[in-house]
Design a protein around this motif. Sequence first.
Motif: not given
Length: 324
Positions: A168, A172, A187, A208, A212, A216
């Motif tokens: 992340l 980002t 998110v 993103f 990523a 997540v």
Amino acid sequence: MAAPRKGSVPGSENSLPANPDDLALLARFTEHLALQRNRSGHTVRAYVGDARALIGFCRDAHGDPSAALDDVITLRLLRSWLASMSIAGVSRSTLARRASSARTFTAWSCTVGALTADPAVRLSAPPSRRTLPGVLRERDARDAMTAATSGAQQQDPVALRDRVVVELLYATGIRVGELCGLDVDDVDLDRRVLRVLGKGDKERVVPFGAPAEDAVVQWSTVGRPALATPNSGAALLLGRRGGRLNQRQARSVVHEVLSAVPGAPNLGPHGLRHSAATHLLEGGADLRVVQELLGHASLATTQIYTHVSVERLRAVHDQAHPRA
């Protein structure tokens, strides 16, 4: 002029004012910065620490602990304060920040009646030299993400979290404080975006990519449930004991991941932010888009990354061109 207190560095926070009125004024200044100007905790600590050091230095030099602040803080002593730090080897960037802190403090002191005139109106400090931030090469960034992915393959909760941290941050370009402040609801996996609360409580949406997203999802379904406790609350990223991941832990994660990449510079979370911005610009992104993604209030702050790209281009040219 009186010498600084024994054991203190000129202009440092070790010079503590003993006058109760000074301490009360600093408490009000703290409240002003935090509540009225909505400054971050880091900025509040820095500015109040500088103001505390300034008062201590000026009172030491003046010699009367009960004198009115108007008699204590003068332009001459403000300049002496900066000069003493310069002689002690304080960096230009720190001097510039402390001059800014002094101007903020004295201007505010005038508005609340602690000073009748602002002695810092004509105070200046040497301009800080903007150094180019350290960045990863693109292949180093890929190798770092690969290293984090391989560590997470055993489905260890901490390794899964560490992968999310580096993915992340690099995907980002958000700040480490913004990362640690993320909640689960910030998110949006369907749109692949984060809702980020940045400096000055300004909210922005940052996209993103697929790697990523995968990190997540793995963390949310396997890693987080294994570490979560009743006290975890809505925090997206958790420490080993189930509390919200703090910035120090996140920095350790980044350093550890990058240490597994041969030849990669020893960078922290801000290095991943710098790398993300540089790689975006080198890939053709518009400068104003990068400004929005990073949450910079001024385009001038974002422009430093164009200098990074130019410097890297020059280095390649010098190495490769026969008449460089």
